[in-house]
Design an enzyme around this catalytic site. Structure first.
Site, mmCIF file in Angstrom:
data_model
loop_
_atom_site.group_PDB
_atom_site.id
_atom_site.type_symbol
_atom_site.label_atom_id
_atom_site.label_comp_id
_atom_site.label_asym_id
_atom_site.label_seq_id
_atom_site.Cartn_x
_atom_site.Cartn_y
_atom_site.Cartn_z
ATOM 1 N N ASP A 67 0.844 -1.198 0.000
ATOM 2 C CA ASP A 67 0.000 0.000 0.000
ATOM 3 C C ASP A 67 0.876 1.244 0.000
ATOM 4 O OD1 ASP A 67 -2.772 1.319 0.538
ATOM 5 O OD2 ASP A 67 -1.409 2.248 1.986
ATOM 6 N N TYR A 76 3.097 9.813 -0.731
ATOM 7 C CA TYR A 76 4.187 9.258 0.092
ATOM 8 C C TYR A 76 5.546 9.470 -0.582
ATOM 9 C CZ TYR A 76 0.419 6.602 2.464
ATOM 10 O OH TYR A 76 -0.727 6.215 3.127
ATOM 11 N N LYS A 97 3.189 -0.932 8.736
ATOM 12 C CA LYS A 97 4.435 -0.399 8.168
ATOM 13 C C LYS A 97 5.576 -0.672 9.118
ATOM 14 C CE LYS A 97 7.592 3.117 8.402
ATOM 15 N NZ LYS A 97 8.347 3.567 9.600
ATOM 16 N N SER A 98 6.708 -1.119 8.587
ATOM 17 C CA SER A 98 7.922 -1.187 9.389
ATOM 18 C C SER A 98 9.132 -1.174 8.468
ATOM 19 C CB SER A 98 7.944 -2.453 10.252
ATOM 20 O OG SER A 98 9.174 -2.488 10.972
ATOM 21 N N ARG A 139 10.647 -6.836 12.657
ATOM 22 C CA ARG A 139 9.221 -6.508 12.806
ATOM 23 C C ARG A 139 8.432 -6.859 11.547
ATOM 24 N NH1 ARG A 139 9.824 -0.444 15.390
ATOM 25 N NH2 ARG A 139 10.253 -1.081 17.530
HETATM 26 P P1 NDP Z 1 1.326 1.462 11.797
HETATM 27 O O1 NDP Z 1 0.177 1.353 12.722
HETATM 28 O O2 NDP Z 1 1.531 0.422 10.772
HETATM 29 O O3 NDP Z 1 2.650 1.604 12.692
HETATM 30 C C1 NDP Z 1 3.915 1.825 12.147
HETATM 31 C C2 NDP Z 1 4.874 2.174 13.281
HETATM 32 O O4 NDP Z 1 4.933 1.094 14.202
HETATM 33 C C3 NDP Z 1 6.277 2.435 12.817
HETATM 34 O O5 NDP Z 1 6.813 3.424 13.678
HETATM 35 C C4 NDP Z 1 6.992 1.106 13.041
HETATM 36 O O6 NDP Z 1 8.356 1.323 13.339
HETATM 37 C C5 NDP Z 1 6.259 0.562 14.270
HETATM 38 N N1 NDP Z 1 6.129 -0.898 14.245
HETATM 39 C C6 NDP Z 1 5.776 -1.678 13.185
HETATM 40 N N2 NDP Z 1 5.724 -2.973 13.541
HETATM 41 C C7 NDP Z 1 6.070 -3.024 14.852
HETATM 42 C C8 NDP Z 1 6.218 -4.089 15.771
HETATM 43 N N3 NDP Z 1 6.005 -5.357 15.415
HETATM 44 N N4 NDP Z 1 6.597 -3.790 17.041
HETATM 45 C C9 NDP Z 1 6.810 -2.514 17.410
HETATM 46 N N5 NDP Z 1 6.679 -1.454 16.587
HETATM 47 C C10 NDP Z 1 6.321 -1.712 15.308
HETATM 48 O O7 NDP Z 1 1.236 2.925 11.146
HETATM 49 P P2 NDP Z 1 1.113 3.562 9.706
HETATM 50 O O8 NDP Z 1 0.606 4.928 9.952
HETATM 51 O O9 NDP Z 1 2.346 3.415 8.925
HETATM 52 O O10 NDP Z 1 -0.059 2.741 8.989
HETATM 53 C C11 NDP Z 1 0.165 1.606 8.170
HETATM 54 C C12 NDP Z 1 -0.117 1.940 6.718
HETATM 55 O O11 NDP Z 1 -1.445 2.425 6.558
HETATM 56 C C13 NDP Z 1 0.738 3.066 6.160
HETATM 57 O O12 NDP Z 1 2.079 2.684 5.943
HETATM 58 C C14 NDP Z 1 -0.045 3.412 4.929
HETATM 59 O O13 NDP Z 1 0.195 2.436 3.937
HETATM 60 C C15 NDP Z 1 -1.475 3.348 5.468
HETATM 61 N N6 NDP Z 1 -1.965 4.659 5.949
HETATM 62 C C16 NDP Z 1 -2.938 5.278 5.205
HETATM 63 C C17 NDP Z 1 -3.447 6.493 5.580
HETATM 64 C C18 NDP Z 1 -4.506 7.134 4.762
HETATM 65 O O14 NDP Z 1 -4.826 8.323 4.967
HETATM 66 N N7 NDP Z 1 -5.098 6.435 3.820
HETATM 67 C C19 NDP Z 1 -2.958 7.201 6.776
HETATM 68 C C20 NDP Z 1 -1.955 6.463 7.513
HETATM 69 C C21 NDP Z 1 -1.502 5.230 7.112
HETATM 70 P P3 NDP Z 1 9.589 0.951 12.351
HETATM 71 O O15 NDP Z 1 9.168 1.273 10.938
HETATM 72 O O16 NDP Z 1 10.670 1.860 12.861
HETATM 73 O O17 NDP Z 1 9.904 -0.492 12.574
#
Ligand code: NDP
Length: 277
Positions: free
Chosen positions: A42, A47, A228-229, A234
């Site tokens: 996604d 982005y 997202k990570s 993770r």
């Molecule tokens: P998430 O809820 O997926 O959280 C991502 C954060 O959590 C990052 O800081 C990541 O750190 C951390 N993380 C990921 N996995 C773990 C884990 N297993 N343990 C601990 N920490 C973890 O947030 P997003 O806002 O990125 O949402 C996911 C996706 O949704 C986006 O990437 C996008 O594709 C979509 N989205 C769409 C929106 C819209 O308006 N349509 C708005 C927001 C998001 P790190 O990367 O440092 O590991």
């Protein structure tokens, strides 16, 4: 695990998000996710990493048909001709002829006519086979109702904020009633729900991590998620959610964490008022 959308097209229930993934790490991150087993990516024009997403997919060596690509048109490209052109820009950056699922990133409540024109362009792209499915993001029920009145194709998905602190059940229920699948963005609330005592307790008892428990909750609710990570461990952890089940008590305990509007990490879509003129 796959879900079938309202037009018969299948998509994976669990994918990989790249919001805030810097362009210089995106292609490696996407390739890593595809190696782990993810088959849905996604992204969004806003982005600024579509080009790197395309590179990551090619780097994985997988056939194009094996990866489900989802991207979004940004509001500055709304309008019929502008949105057709936005498809060309996104497809060009991704390096593909066809996009699997194309969304309007958010409504423009103050200029809904322009939002509808953009959606008409998505309908044209669908009819022409340039996209396999179309949908919206950040639409509230009244906006969906307005769109349904003024369009012919029911959106396949509505991508909205959902996690245990903001269960967003009103929007999800409206979608379910109209055959619109819910995609849950920020499924782990950008990490904010992972330290919650209830989440931690369920994780300990089930021998899983907090993130796995929360992602499993989404899957059992029938939503599509793409955490997202950029951290390889993770990325792997978040994909390992299909070999355990949460019982009703755990599901209910997680849903009870809902804080309503106070639980949002992002804005209420009713408050979007940017006019791209
Ligand atoms: P998430 O809820 O997926 O959280 C991502 C954060 O959590 C990052 O800081 C990541 O750190 C951390 N993380 C990921 N996995 C773990 C884990 N297993 N343990 C601990 N920490 C973890 O947030 P997003 O806002 O990125 O949402 C996911 C996706 O949704 C986006 O990437 C996008 O594709 C979509 N989205 C769409 C929106 C819209 O308006 N349509 C708005 C927001 C998001 P790190 O990367 O440092 O590991």
């Amino acid at each position: 695990m796959k879900l079938t959308m309202n037009n018969g097209v299948e998509m994976p229930a669990l994918g990989f998000g790249v919001f805030q993934t810097p362009p210089d790490v995106t292609s490696a991150s996407v390739a890593e996710a595809l190696t782990v087993g993810y088959r849905l990516i996604d992204t969004a024009a806003s982005y600024f990493n579509e080009r790197e997403v395309g590179e990551g997919i090619r780097r994985s060596g997988l056939d194009r048909s094996e990866v489900f690509i989802e991207t979004k048109v940004w509001i500055s490209d709304y309008g019929y001709d502008e949105t057709l052109h936005a498809f060309d820009k996104s497809a060009g950056k991704l390096g593909v002829d066809q996009i699997d699922l194309l969304l309007l990133h958010q409504p423009l409540p103050t200029r809904f006519d322009r939002t509808v024109e953009a959606y008409r362009a998505l309908e044209t792209l669908l009819a022409d086979g340039r996209v396999r499915a179309i949908g919206v993001s950040n639409f509230m029920p009244d906006m969906l109702a307005d769109l349904l009145d003024r369009s012919t194709v029911v959106p396949a998905v509505n991508q909205v904020e959902v996690h245990p602190y903001f269960t967003n059940d009103l929007v999800r229920a409206y979608g379910a009633e109209h055959g619109i699948a819910t995609e849950a963005w920020s499924p782990i609330a950008q990490g904010q729900v992972l330290g919650d005592p209830v989440v931690k307790r369920i994780a300990e008892v089930s021998g899983r991590t907090p993130a796995q428990v929360v992602l499993r909750w989404h899957i059992q609710r029938g939503d599509i998620v793409f955490p997202k990570s950029v951290t390889p461990q993770r990325v792997k952890e978040n994909f390992e959610v299909f070999d355990f089940t949460l019982d009703d008590a755990d599901m209910n305990a997680l849903s009870a964490l809902d804080k309503g509007e106070a639980g949002r990490t992002g804005p209420n879509p009713d408050d979007f008022d940017y006019i791209p003129d």
